[in-house]
Design an enzyme around this catalytic site. Structure first.
Site, PDB file in Angstrom:
ATOM      1  N   TYR A  56      27.087  57.659  20.676  1.00 31.33           N
ATOM      2  CA  TYR A  56      27.074  56.424  19.890  1.00 31.33           C
ATOM      3  C   TYR A  56      25.722  55.719  19.988  1.00 31.33           C
ATOM      4  CZ  TYR A  56      32.168  56.737  19.603  1.00 31.33           C
ATOM      5  OH  TYR A  56      33.449  57.136  19.368  1.00 31.33           O
ATOM      6  N   LYS A  67      45.564  47.337  49.561  1.00 28.45           N
ATOM      7  CA  LYS A  67      45.740  46.734  48.233  1.00 28.45           C
ATOM      8  C   LYS A  67      45.002  47.584  47.185  1.00 28.45           C
ATOM      9  CE  LYS A  67      41.714  43.753  48.982  1.00 28.45           C
ATOM     10  NZ  LYS A  67      41.255  42.458  49.486  1.00 28.45           N
TER      11      LYS A  67
HETATM   12  C1  LIG Z   1      40.483  42.632  50.693  1.00 27.65           C
HETATM   13  C2  LIG Z   1      40.728  41.772  51.858  1.00 27.65           C
HETATM   14  C3  LIG Z   1      40.419  42.220  53.152  1.00 27.65           C
HETATM   15  C4  LIG Z   1      39.686  43.517  53.430  1.00 27.65           C
HETATM   16  O1  LIG Z   1      38.303  43.331  53.231  1.00 27.65           O
HETATM   17  P1  LIG Z   1      37.270  44.538  53.443  1.00 27.65           P
HETATM   18  O2  LIG Z   1      35.950  43.921  53.157  1.00 27.65           O
HETATM   19  O3  LIG Z   1      37.639  45.564  52.416  1.00 27.65           O
HETATM   20  O4  LIG Z   1      37.437  45.038  54.821  1.00 27.65           O
HETATM   21  C5  LIG Z   1      40.804  41.423  54.213  1.00 27.65           C
HETATM   22  N1  LIG Z   1      41.427  40.243  54.011  1.00 27.65           N
HETATM   23  C6  LIG Z   1      41.710  39.772  52.779  1.00 27.65           C
HETATM   24  C7  LIG Z   1      42.398  38.449  52.642  1.00 27.65           C
HETATM   25  C8  LIG Z   1      41.359  40.503  51.662  1.00 27.65           C
HETATM   26  O5  LIG Z   1      41.623  40.025  50.445  1.00 27.65           O
END
Ligand SMILES: *Cc1c(COP(=O)(O)O)cnc(C)c1O
Length: 354
Positions: free
Chosen positions: A251, A38
Site C-alpha cells: 500500500y 494478567k
Molecule cells: C502489571 C502490574 C505488576 C507487574 O509489573 P511488572 O513491571 O510487569 O513486573 C505489578 N503490580 C501491578 C498493580 C500491576 O498492574
C-alpha cells in the site's frame, strides 16, 4: 475462538522457571512471590504459565475477574488477586471462585458480597487506582466496620521503579511504610514489581509482584542479568516471486526495489500484532540470514526482500526471537516490550517447550 494457522508462538517453559529462579536471587529468603499473569500472561498464555509456576510461587495476580475464573477452571488453586475495580455485575464471582478482590474506593465495600476476601489498594504516587494515603485511618475504620468481608492484605504500585535510583520510588516507599504501620501486622503487604525487585532494596515487604521479568525482559532501559525472553514468533514464506528493479511493494507504493531480486510474502500482518508502525523497520531471519521487511505492513501480510536468494514456499521465517526480541521491536517505535508482547493476537497458537 477460531485459531489462526499462519504463524505460531513458541514458549520456553524451562526458561520461564529459570527467570523466576534468577529473580528470586534478589529476594530475602522469606519474601513471597506473586506471579502476575494478567493480559494472558503478557501474551504467553496464562493457564500454561500459571500451571508451570504454581509449585514455585505463592500467589497469582490478574487484572480482570474473568482471567481469574479461567485459572480456577483450569485447576489453579493458589490465591489469585484481581487488580481491577470490582463491578456490581460480577462482584458475587469473587467468592464463588475464591478470588481476592481489590478494594480501592469506599463504595467497593458495599458492592462485595459477604465472605469476599480483598486486599486494599493505596495510591502512593502511581496516580491510578487506590485510596489516598491520607485516608488510611478512615480506611482502617471501614475495614473494621465491614466484618462481613475479609481484608487479607494491602498494596500499592510504583510509578518509576523501571529504572534504578529514582527519588520517587523512595517517596512512595515512605508513604507505603506509613500506611503499613497503621494496619494489623498479619496483613500481607506488597508494592514491588519487577523493577523494584531488581533495582531497589528494602521495597519487598512480605511479597513482590513479578510480571515482565518472568517473561525475560527488564521493565526499562537497565538490563537484569540472568533473565532471557521465553517467546519466539515464527511463520513461513507463502509465496516467493521475482520483482524488477524499481518495482514497488504494498500500500502506498512507498518501497521500491533497489535492484531486481526476489520478494517473499509472509502471512503475518497488523491483525496478528505485527504493528503497522514497524513497516520498513524490521528484519526477519530466514535460514540463518537476515532480511529486511519492505513496504507497508498490511492486515494479514508483510513482505521481505530476498535479493538474489531463492526459497521454496513453506520456508520457515523467524519474526521475533532472541536476537530480534520484543525490546528491539519496541525501541524502533518508541514503546516497551510489554506492548509488543501483549499485541500478539491470542488466536495465534501457542506451543510450549518443556
Ligand atoms: C502489571 C502490574 C505488576 C507487574 O509489573 P511488572 O513491571 O510487569 O513486573 C505489578 N503490580 C501491578 C498493580 C500491576 O498492574
Amino acid at each position: 475462538m477460531i485459531q489462526k494457522s499462519n504463524s505460531i508462538v513458541e514458549i520456553n517453559l524451562s526458561q520461564l522457571k529459570q527467570n523466576l529462579r534468577t529473580l528470586r536471587s534478589y529476594l530475602d529468603e522469606d519474601t513471597r512471590v506473586m506471579s502476575v499473569v494478567k493480559a494472558d500472561a503478557y501474551g504467553h498464555g496464562s493457564v500454561e504459565v500459571a500451571g508451570t509456576l504454581e509449585p514455585m510461587v505463592d500467589a497469582f495476580a490478574v487484572n480482570d475477574i474473568h482471567e481469574g475464573i479461567e485459572l480456577r477452571k483450569q485447576d489453579i488453586t493458589k490465591p489469585i488477586l484481581v487488580f481491577e475495580v470490582p463491578q456490581k455485575t460480577t462482584a458475587s464471582q469473587y467468592r464463588v471462585h475464591n478470588l481476592t478482590a481489590t478494594v480501592s474506593a469506599k463504595e467497593h465495600f458495599d458492592w462485595l458480597p459477604n465472605g469476599t476476601s480483598y486486599h486494599l489498594n493505596f495510591d502512593t504516587g502511581m496516580g491510578r487506582l487506590g485510596f489516598d494515603p491520607e485516608e488510611a485511618e478512615r480506611v482502617l475504620t471501614l475495614v473494621e466496620e465491614n466484618q462481613n468481608l475479609f481484608c487479607t492484605g494491602l498494596y500499592s504500585h510504583f510509578a518509576t521503579a523501571d529504572s534504578p535510583g529514582s527519588d520517587f520510588v523512595t517517596e512512595q516507599h515512605r508513604l507505603f511504610t506509613n500506611i503499613r504501620r497503621q494496619f494489623p501486622k498479619e496483613l500481607s503487604a506488597h508494592i514491588a514489581n519487577t523493577g523494584a525487585t531488581a533495582f531497589y532494596s528494602n521495597e519487598q515487604y512480605d511479597m513482590v509482584r513479578l510480571g515482565i521479568g518472568l517473561y525475560g525482559y527488564a521493565p526499562g532501559k537497565t538490563g537484569i542479568d540472568g533473565i532471557s525472553p521465553i517467546l519466539e514468533w515464527k511463520s513461513k514464506l507463502v509465496q516467493i516471486k521475482p520483482i524488477n528493479a524499481q518495482s514497488t511493494v504494498s500500500y502506498g507504493a512507498t518501497w521500491q526495489a533497489p535492484a531486481a531480486g526476489n520478494l517473499g510474502v509472509i502471512p503475518v500482518g497488523y491483525d496478528d500484532g505485527l504493528k503497522r508502525s514497524l513497516s520498513e523497520e524490521l528484519t526477519v531471519c530466514i535460514d540463518g540470514k537476515i532480511y529486511p521487511l519492505v513496504g507497508t505492513v498490511t492486515m494479514n501480510y508483510c513482505m521481505v526482500f530476498l535479493g538474489d536468494n531463492q526459497y521454496k514456499p513453506e520456508t520457515p521465517v523467524k519474526l521475533l526471537y532472541a536476537k530480534n526480541n520484543a525490546r528491539d521491536w519496541a525501541s524502533k517505535i518508541n514503546t516497551i516490550p510489554y506492548e509488543i508482547l501483549t499485541s500478539i493476537n491470542p488466536k495465534i497458537p501457542r506451543e510450549y517447550i518443556l
